[in-house]
Enzyme design. Sequence first.
Site, mmCIF file in Angstrom:
data_model
loop_
_atom_site.group_PDB
_atom_site.id
_atom_site.type_symbol
_atom_site.label_atom_id
_atom_site.label_comp_id
_atom_site.label_asym_id
_atom_site.label_seq_id
_atom_site.Cartn_x
_atom_site.Cartn_y
_atom_site.Cartn_z
ATOM 1 N N HIS A 181 0.814 -1.218 0.000
ATOM 2 C CA HIS A 181 0.000 0.000 0.000
ATOM 3 C C HIS A 181 0.849 1.270 0.000
ATOM 4 O O HIS A 181 0.357 2.338 -0.330
ATOM 5 C CB HIS A 181 -1.024 -0.006 1.140
ATOM 6 C CG HIS A 181 -0.481 0.301 2.494
ATOM 7 N ND1 HIS A 181 0.161 -0.623 3.270
ATOM 8 C CD2 HIS A 181 -0.477 1.450 3.218
ATOM 9 C CE1 HIS A 181 0.522 -0.064 4.413
ATOM 10 N NE2 HIS A 181 0.154 1.196 4.414
ATOM 11 N N LYS A 185 0.441 5.490 -1.967
ATOM 12 C CA LYS A 185 0.444 6.782 -1.274
ATOM 13 C C LYS A 185 0.722 7.892 -2.277
ATOM 14 O O LYS A 185 1.590 7.759 -3.145
ATOM 15 C CB LYS A 185 1.484 6.790 -0.147
ATOM 16 C CG LYS A 185 1.075 5.847 1.012
ATOM 17 C CD LYS A 185 1.970 6.029 2.208
ATOM 18 C CE LYS A 185 1.719 4.980 3.279
ATOM 19 N NZ LYS A 185 0.622 5.302 4.199
ATOM 20 N N GLU A 219 6.697 4.643 13.377
ATOM 21 C CA GLU A 219 5.312 4.549 13.850
ATOM 22 C C GLU A 219 5.272 4.747 15.350
ATOM 23 O O GLU A 219 6.220 4.383 16.050
ATOM 24 C CB GLU A 219 4.749 3.165 13.549
ATOM 25 C CG GLU A 219 4.713 2.815 12.088
ATOM 26 C CD GLU A 219 4.019 1.478 11.881
ATOM 27 O OE1 GLU A 219 2.801 1.495 11.687
ATOM 28 O OE2 GLU A 219 4.686 0.431 11.931
ATOM 29 N N HIS A 243 7.729 -2.332 2.036
ATOM 30 C CA HIS A 243 7.546 -0.875 1.946
ATOM 31 C C HIS A 243 8.875 -0.117 1.777
ATOM 32 O O HIS A 243 9.009 0.728 0.909
ATOM 33 C CB HIS A 243 6.856 -0.332 3.202
ATOM 34 C CG HIS A 243 5.530 -0.970 3.514
ATOM 35 N ND1 HIS A 243 4.641 -1.368 2.537
ATOM 36 C CD2 HIS A 243 4.917 -1.261 4.693
ATOM 37 C CE1 HIS A 243 3.553 -1.868 3.114
ATOM 38 N NE2 HIS A 243 3.709 -1.825 4.419
ATOM 39 N N LYS A 343 8.344 0.436 15.526
ATOM 40 C CA LYS A 343 7.082 0.718 16.222
ATOM 41 C C LYS A 343 7.413 1.371 17.551
ATOM 42 O O LYS A 343 8.514 1.231 18.070
ATOM 43 C CB LYS A 343 6.315 -0.585 16.453
ATOM 44 C CG LYS A 343 5.882 -1.237 15.145
ATOM 45 C CD LYS A 343 4.629 -2.039 15.305
ATOM 46 C CE LYS A 343 4.221 -2.713 14.022
ATOM 47 N NZ LYS A 343 3.609 -1.839 13.022
HETATM 48 C C1 BG6 Z 1 1.544 -2.532 7.277
HETATM 49 C C2 BG6 Z 1 2.249 -3.256 8.399
HETATM 50 O O1 BG6 Z 1 1.919 -3.072 6.037
HETATM 51 O O2 BG6 Z 1 1.905 -1.157 7.300
HETATM 52 C C3 BG6 Z 1 1.911 -2.623 9.737
HETATM 53 O O3 BG6 Z 1 1.848 -4.622 8.398
HETATM 54 C C4 BG6 Z 1 2.183 -1.137 9.711
HETATM 55 O O4 BG6 Z 1 2.658 -3.248 10.786
HETATM 56 C C5 BG6 Z 1 1.530 -0.491 8.495
HETATM 57 O O5 BG6 Z 1 1.674 -0.573 10.893
HETATM 58 C C6 BG6 Z 1 1.946 0.972 8.363
HETATM 59 O O6 BG6 Z 1 1.197 1.583 7.350
HETATM 60 P P1 BG6 Z 1 0.938 3.153 7.344
HETATM 61 O O7 BG6 Z 1 0.241 3.405 6.066
HETATM 62 O O8 BG6 Z 1 0.122 3.453 8.569
HETATM 63 O O9 BG6 Z 1 2.304 3.787 7.422
#
Ligand code: BG6
Length: 491
Positions: A181, A185, A219, A243, A343
């Site tokens: 994902h 963005k 995060e 990512h 995290k």
């Molecule tokens: C996900 C992970 O792919 O991405 C999660 O499995 C993580 O652990 C998340 O929290 C973070 O996504 P974003 O869009 O909130 O940065």
Amino acid sequence: MTTQTLSATPELPLDMIVFGGAGDLAARKLLPALYMAHLHGNLPAQTRIVAVGRADWSREQYLSFVEENARPFVDSKALDAPGWDKFLALFDYVRVEIGSPADYAGLAEKTRNDALRVFYLATSPELFTAICDNLAACHLVDGQSRVVLEKPLGHDLASAQAINASVGRHFAEAQIYRIDHYLGKETVQNLMVLRFGNAIFGPLWQAPYIKSVQITVAETVGVGNRAGFYDKTGAMRDMVQNHLLQLLCIVAMEPPVSLDPDAVRDEKLKVMRSLRPMTMADIARDTVRGQYMAGAVGGESVKGYLEEDNVPADSSAETFVALRVRINNWRWANVPFFLRTGKRLRQKQSEIVIEFADLPFSIIPNGTRKYGNRLVIQLQPEESIQLQMLAKEPGSGLQVLPVNLNLDLQQALAGRRAEAYERLLIDVIRGRPTHFMRRDELEAAWAWVEPILAGWRALGDRPRAYIAGTYGPAGSSALMARENMAWPEEG
Ligand code: BG6
């Protein structure tokens, strides 16, 4: 490897079949994204959403689940009662035991033969093979069906290859959408335009004009209720393998010959293949794993990872990773790429910092060399692009100060900004695979990551503790300091 792009087919009836329809991802991301797509007229007129789950629920029970668990994740400004009711009217629910072929007949009854079938597999990747085999056995897969595979795809290279091979028995590569994902963005997609739509960056986007690249995905959240998944996975597989490496590829890739999906993905693949494999010595020196301990984030006390629900007391899963990565090609020779993610860090912040080379010689007094030019591309919490430069402070002397050329994307570009999942779901429906990972690209990412995971095991490496609410273990700063560099918050 090439992927023939399927034609856009938004006018076909759509059956969106969501495996894991009662799961966390569906509730938090997919269903809200489908709602927004529906609200803005981006789903075909005749759309049906068939949620697949293990619970023996009626349609009404499933709708209560959506009401309670997905609706709170929809932007309240976009929620209006008639729109929401129309959205709920699209749903059906079917109970399927993944390994039970007979249950797929029940699913087949809920789908239409003339519809474009999109199977969204929001389940654990170990189930992908069984799901695809059973779908095919029930004749639910045809030449136009598409399948969306959630990350992390596999646990290592061999399991990723096995999943790709078994899904590939029933779906051609052009029908497979491996989702990451981050590629949906807005700012990530904008980075391509920034790089390839503006002539000024072209000549500078390489060694020796760039001194380092720093990619941070920080995060504040902890593991939450996902320990069952996360403890087997860790930050390397959860975030870096997908990512962060995808962000690295977009920064480092050569200009593609066009925006054709394969042209773009060919260039990303070349970057993946240029990542210098890490030796044991590199792993010991250039990687840092961390695990959060109790602390405070945003003024609130939080537990340590080992105290979280369902985490084994002796877990050595990493919740933080920092890496120094080298790319073996002409453009990036000797330019370190520093990657970090974790995290329970101090603040939610995803950004890419391009640090340009130092002045070769300074005629301006007052130690100006320490103000290197930086291009800061912030993805989260706000989207912005800043070019940090040095300017003269008004007045009679020659005092200088750093200033920002600031492109505030929210302000500059008005209009609604779709969430990543919404944008990517629309891409799937329209047959646009550019922002999805191709098989060879994904496997190349695993091939690079796997020796690091193996190296950590061989070294008996335990993650270093860091206090929740900080920027991670001290080793992460040391990684940069060794080269006289510093992370943005330290520089
Ligand atoms: C996900 C992970 O792919 O991405 C999660 O499995 C993580 O652990 C998340 O929290 C973070 O996504 P974003 O869009 O909130 O940065």
